[in-house]
Design an enzyme around this catalytic site. Sequence first.
Site, mmCIF file in Angstrom:
data_model
loop_
_atom_site.group_PDB
_atom_site.id
_atom_site.type_symbol
_atom_site.label_atom_id
_atom_site.label_comp_id
_atom_site.label_asym_id
_atom_site.label_seq_id
_atom_site.Cartn_x
_atom_site.Cartn_y
_atom_site.Cartn_z
ATOM 1 N N PHE A 8 0.688 -1.303 0.074
ATOM 2 C CA PHE A 8 -0.017 0.047 -0.022
ATOM 3 C C PHE A 8 0.942 1.333 0.160
ATOM 4 O O PHE A 8 1.773 1.265 0.688
ATOM 5 C CB PHE A 8 -0.901 -0.159 1.431
ATOM 6 C CG PHE A 8 -2.099 -1.025 1.350
ATOM 7 C CD1 PHE A 8 -3.074 -0.794 0.708
ATOM 8 C CD2 PHE A 8 -1.862 -2.217 1.958
ATOM 9 C CE1 PHE A 8 -4.344 -1.675 0.625
ATOM 10 C CE2 PHE A 8 -2.973 -3.085 1.781
ATOM 11 C CZ PHE A 8 -4.225 -2.581 1.291
ATOM 12 N N ASP A 9 0.255 2.207 -0.806
ATOM 13 C CA ASP A 9 0.829 3.649 -0.518
ATOM 14 C C ASP A 9 0.311 4.025 0.749
ATOM 15 O O ASP A 9 -0.871 3.393 0.989
ATOM 16 C CB ASP A 9 0.424 4.468 -1.846
ATOM 17 C CG ASP A 9 0.875 5.949 -1.554
ATOM 18 O OD1 ASP A 9 1.897 6.269 -1.202
ATOM 19 O OD2 ASP A 9 -0.069 6.748 -1.977
ATOM 20 N N LEU A 10 0.814 5.166 1.332
ATOM 21 C CA LEU A 10 0.074 5.730 2.293
ATOM 22 C C LEU A 10 -0.693 7.047 2.111
ATOM 23 O O LEU A 10 -2.159 6.967 2.298
ATOM 24 C CB LEU A 10 1.125 6.156 3.586
ATOM 25 C CG LEU A 10 1.438 4.944 4.475
ATOM 26 C CD1 LEU A 10 2.528 5.433 5.687
ATOM 27 C CD2 LEU A 10 0.455 4.113 5.067
ATOM 28 N N ASP A 70 -2.725 5.645 -4.921
ATOM 29 C CA ASP A 70 -3.419 6.819 -5.743
ATOM 30 C C ASP A 70 -2.789 7.359 -6.892
ATOM 31 O O ASP A 70 -3.270 8.299 -7.882
ATOM 32 C CB ASP A 70 -3.918 7.739 -4.760
ATOM 33 C CG ASP A 70 -2.605 8.695 -4.162
ATOM 34 O OD1 ASP A 70 -2.593 9.969 -4.669
ATOM 35 O OD2 ASP A 70 -1.920 8.139 -3.604
#
Length: 228
Positions: free
Chosen positions: A9-11, A181
Amino acid sequence: MKNYDIIFFDLDDTLFDFPKSEQEAFTKVFNQYNIVDNLNLYKQSYREISRKLWSDLEKGKMSIDKLGSERFRRLFLEHELEMDAVVFNQDYLKLLGEQSPLIQGTEKVMRELSHKRLAVITNGFTEVQTSRINNSPLKDTFEHLITSETTGFQKPQTEIFDFAFRQLQITNKSNVLMVGDSLTSDIQGGVNYGIDTCWYNPNDKENRTSLKPTYEINNLESLLEIIK
Protein backbone atom coordinates in the site's frame (compact mmCIF):
# COMPACT_ATOMS: atom_id res chain seq x y z
CA MET A 1 -11.04 -12.04 -7.96
CA LYS A 2 -7.46 -13.19 -7.62
CA ASN A 3 -5.58 -14.78 -4.77
CA TYR A 4 -3.08 -12.06 -3.89
CA ASP A 5 -1.05 -13.06 -0.86
CA ILE A 6 0.98 -9.87 -0.52
CA ILE A 7 -0.39 -6.34 -0.85
CA PHE A 8 1.76 -3.23 -0.92
CA PHE A 9 0.00 0.00 0.00
CA ASP A 10 0.92 3.60 -0.56
CA LEU A 11 0.07 5.74 2.49
CA ASP A 12 -0.69 9.37 1.63
CA ASP A 13 -3.97 9.89 -0.22
CA THR A 14 -4.46 6.12 -0.24
CA LEU A 15 -4.86 5.18 3.43
CA PHE A 16 -4.21 8.53 5.13
CA ASP A 17 -6.08 11.75 4.32
CA PHE A 18 -2.96 13.74 3.52
CA PRO A 19 -4.53 17.13 2.66
CA LYS A 20 -6.18 17.16 6.09
CA SER A 21 -2.92 16.12 7.79
CA GLU A 22 -0.91 18.71 5.88
CA GLN A 23 -3.36 21.53 6.59
CA GLU A 24 -3.36 20.81 10.32
CA ALA A 25 0.42 20.56 10.61
CA PHE A 26 0.99 23.62 8.41
CA THR A 27 -1.36 25.77 10.46
CA LYS A 28 0.13 24.58 13.74
CA VAL A 29 3.75 25.19 12.77
CA PHE A 30 3.06 28.74 11.58
CA ASN A 31 1.10 29.44 14.76
CA GLN A 32 4.02 28.04 16.72
CA TYR A 33 6.17 30.75 15.13
CA ASN A 34 3.46 33.36 15.76
CA ILE A 35 2.84 33.88 12.04
CA VAL A 36 -0.90 34.08 11.50
CA ASP A 37 -1.28 36.75 8.81
CA ASN A 38 -1.43 35.70 5.13
CA LEU A 39 -1.56 32.05 6.12
CA ASN A 40 -3.85 31.07 3.23
CA LEU A 41 -1.48 32.74 0.78
CA TYR A 42 1.46 30.84 2.25
CA LYS A 43 -0.48 27.57 2.04
CA GLN A 44 -1.25 28.11 -1.63
CA SER A 45 2.38 28.90 -2.45
CA TYR A 46 3.60 25.96 -0.38
CA ARG A 47 1.34 23.49 -2.17
CA GLU A 48 2.56 24.65 -5.57
CA ILE A 49 6.20 24.45 -4.49
CA SER A 50 5.72 21.09 -2.79
CA ARG A 51 3.91 19.59 -5.79
CA LYS A 52 6.81 20.52 -8.05
CA LEU A 53 9.43 19.11 -5.67
CA TRP A 54 7.60 15.80 -5.14
CA SER A 55 7.35 15.48 -8.92
CA ASP A 56 11.10 16.09 -9.13
CA LEU A 57 11.60 13.39 -6.48
CA GLU A 58 9.71 10.83 -8.57
CA LYS A 59 11.88 11.76 -11.55
CA GLY A 60 15.07 11.36 -9.53
CA LYS A 61 15.89 15.07 -9.71
CA MET A 62 15.49 15.68 -5.97
CA SER A 63 16.49 13.70 -2.88
CA ILE A 64 14.05 13.20 -0.02
CA ASP A 65 16.63 14.64 2.40
CA LYS A 66 16.81 17.90 0.47
CA LEU A 67 13.12 18.14 -0.35
CA GLY A 68 12.01 18.79 3.23
CA SER A 69 13.88 22.03 3.85
CA GLU A 70 13.96 23.11 0.19
CA ARG A 71 10.20 23.58 0.02
CA PHE A 72 10.31 25.98 2.96
CA ARG A 73 13.45 27.71 1.71
CA ARG A 74 11.64 28.52 -1.53
CA LEU A 75 8.49 29.55 0.32
CA PHE A 76 10.36 31.90 2.64
CA LEU A 77 12.30 33.37 -0.27
CA GLU A 78 9.12 33.99 -2.26
CA HIS A 79 7.39 35.77 0.61
CA GLU A 80 10.48 37.41 2.13
CA LEU A 81 10.23 35.58 5.45
CA GLU A 82 13.46 35.42 7.42
CA MET A 83 13.43 31.99 9.02
CA ASP A 84 15.64 28.92 9.13
CA ALA A 85 14.10 26.50 6.63
CA VAL A 86 15.91 23.48 8.08
CA VAL A 87 14.68 24.03 11.65
CA PHE A 88 11.22 25.03 10.45
CA ASN A 89 10.94 21.85 8.41
CA GLN A 90 11.95 19.75 11.41
CA ASP A 91 9.20 21.36 13.47
CA TYR A 92 6.70 20.85 10.66
CA LEU A 93 7.57 17.17 10.25
CA LYS A 94 7.18 16.57 13.98
CA LEU A 95 3.67 18.04 13.84
CA LEU A 96 2.86 16.15 10.64
CA GLY A 97 3.79 12.90 12.36
CA GLU A 98 1.05 13.58 14.88
CA GLN A 99 -1.65 13.74 12.20
CA SER A 100 -3.17 10.43 11.14
CA PRO A 101 -6.73 10.87 9.80
CA LEU A 102 -7.69 7.86 7.70
CA ILE A 103 -9.44 7.64 4.36
CA GLN A 104 -12.97 6.32 4.74
CA GLY A 105 -13.05 2.54 4.66
CA THR A 106 -9.40 2.04 5.60
CA GLU A 107 -10.01 0.34 8.93
CA LYS A 108 -12.55 -2.08 7.47
CA VAL A 109 -10.30 -3.00 4.54
CA MET A 110 -7.29 -3.58 6.79
CA ARG A 111 -9.38 -5.70 9.13
CA GLU A 112 -10.77 -7.81 6.27
CA LEU A 113 -7.28 -8.28 4.82
CA SER A 114 -5.56 -9.06 8.12
CA HIS A 115 -4.93 -12.65 6.99
CA LYS A 116 -2.81 -11.35 4.09
CA ARG A 117 0.78 -10.07 4.18
CA LEU A 118 0.46 -6.28 4.16
CA ALA A 119 3.28 -3.78 3.74
CA VAL A 120 3.80 -0.13 2.88
CA ILE A 121 5.94 1.43 0.16
CA THR A 122 5.99 5.20 0.52
CA ASN A 123 8.02 8.11 -0.79
CA GLY A 124 7.47 9.86 2.53
CA PHE A 125 9.78 10.51 5.46
CA THR A 126 10.50 7.45 7.63
CA GLU A 127 10.06 9.07 11.04
CA VAL A 128 6.87 10.86 9.99
CA GLN A 129 5.24 7.81 8.44
CA THR A 130 6.23 5.59 11.37
CA SER A 131 4.74 8.08 13.81
CA ARG A 132 1.52 8.46 11.84
CA ILE A 133 1.01 4.71 11.63
CA ASN A 134 1.73 4.24 15.34
CA ASN A 135 -0.70 7.03 16.22
CA SER A 136 -3.48 5.46 14.19
CA PRO A 137 -5.62 2.29 14.20
CA LEU A 138 -3.14 0.92 11.62
CA LYS A 139 -0.54 0.24 14.29
CA ASP A 140 0.69 -3.38 14.05
CA THR A 141 -1.06 -3.80 10.68
CA PHE A 142 1.96 -3.88 8.38
CA GLU A 143 4.76 -6.39 8.14
CA HIS A 144 7.17 -3.76 6.84
CA LEU A 145 7.31 -0.02 6.22
CA ILE A 146 9.54 0.70 3.23
CA THR A 147 10.37 4.36 2.64
CA SER A 148 12.39 6.23 0.06
CA GLU A 149 14.41 7.79 2.87
CA THR A 150 15.48 4.36 4.15
CA THR A 151 16.20 2.79 0.77
CA GLY A 152 17.68 5.78 -1.07
CA PHE A 153 15.22 5.15 -3.90
CA GLN A 154 11.67 6.22 -4.56
CA LYS A 155 8.66 5.03 -6.49
CA PRO A 156 8.53 4.51 -9.45
CA GLN A 157 12.16 3.32 -9.37
CA THR A 158 12.48 -0.46 -9.48
CA GLU A 159 15.15 -0.41 -6.77
CA ILE A 160 12.65 0.43 -4.03
CA PHE A 161 10.61 -2.61 -5.08
CA ASP A 162 13.77 -4.72 -5.11
CA PHE A 163 14.32 -3.66 -1.51
CA ALA A 164 10.72 -4.46 -0.58
CA PHE A 165 10.90 -7.91 -2.17
CA ARG A 166 14.11 -8.68 -0.29
CA GLN A 167 12.63 -7.52 3.01
CA LEU A 168 9.58 -9.73 2.59
CA GLN A 169 11.57 -12.53 0.91
CA ILE A 170 9.20 -12.59 -2.06
CA THR A 171 10.08 -14.78 -5.00
CA ASN A 172 6.80 -14.83 -6.95
CA LYS A 173 5.55 -11.56 -8.46
CA SER A 174 2.23 -13.01 -9.61
CA ASN A 175 0.63 -12.96 -6.16
CA VAL A 176 1.68 -9.38 -5.30
CA LEU A 177 -0.52 -6.29 -5.70
CA MET A 178 0.47 -2.60 -5.45
CA VAL A 179 -2.33 -0.25 -4.32
CA GLY A 180 -1.98 3.52 -4.57
CA ASP A 181 -3.48 6.79 -5.74
CA SER A 182 -0.63 8.04 -7.92
CA LEU A 183 -0.36 6.94 -11.53
CA THR A 184 3.16 8.33 -11.89
CA SER A 185 4.45 6.87 -8.63
CA ASP A 186 2.49 3.83 -7.43
CA ILE A 187 1.11 2.52 -10.70
CA GLN A 188 4.15 3.36 -12.81
CA GLY A 189 6.33 1.72 -10.16
CA GLY A 190 4.26 -1.44 -10.13
CA VAL A 191 4.13 -1.61 -13.91
CA ASN A 192 7.89 -1.06 -14.14
CA TYR A 193 8.43 -3.94 -11.72
CA GLY A 194 6.02 -6.31 -13.39
CA ILE A 195 3.46 -6.64 -10.61
CA ASP A 196 -0.31 -6.10 -10.71
CA THR A 197 -1.55 -2.66 -9.71
CA CYS A 198 -4.73 -1.13 -8.33
CA TRP A 199 -5.28 2.56 -8.91
CA TYR A 200 -7.26 4.17 -6.09
CA ASN A 201 -9.02 7.02 -7.88
CA PRO A 202 -11.67 8.46 -5.53
CA ASN A 203 -12.25 11.59 -7.61
CA ASP A 204 -12.60 9.69 -10.89
CA LYS A 205 -9.72 11.53 -12.50
CA GLU A 206 -9.15 10.94 -16.17
CA ASN A 207 -6.14 8.76 -16.90
CA ARG A 208 -4.23 10.80 -19.45
CA THR A 209 -1.18 8.58 -19.36
CA SER A 210 -0.36 5.46 -21.33
CA LEU A 211 -0.41 3.45 -18.10
CA LYS A 212 -3.01 0.73 -17.71
CA PRO A 213 -3.56 -0.27 -14.08
CA THR A 214 -4.70 -3.85 -13.58
CA TYR A 215 -7.63 -2.50 -11.57
CA GLU A 216 -9.19 0.87 -10.81
CA ILE A 217 -11.38 1.64 -7.80
CA ASN A 218 -12.97 4.82 -6.46
CA ASN A 219 -13.44 3.63 -2.88
CA LEU A 220 -11.17 1.47 -0.77
CA GLU A 221 -13.78 -1.13 0.11
CA SER A 222 -13.95 -2.09 -3.58
CA LEU A 223 -10.48 -3.57 -3.04
CA LEU A 224 -12.14 -6.42 -1.16
CA GLU A 225 -13.99 -7.40 -4.35
CA ILE A 226 -10.65 -7.76 -6.17
CA ILE A 227 -8.70 -9.73 -3.60
CA LYS A 228 -9.78 -13.29 -3.04
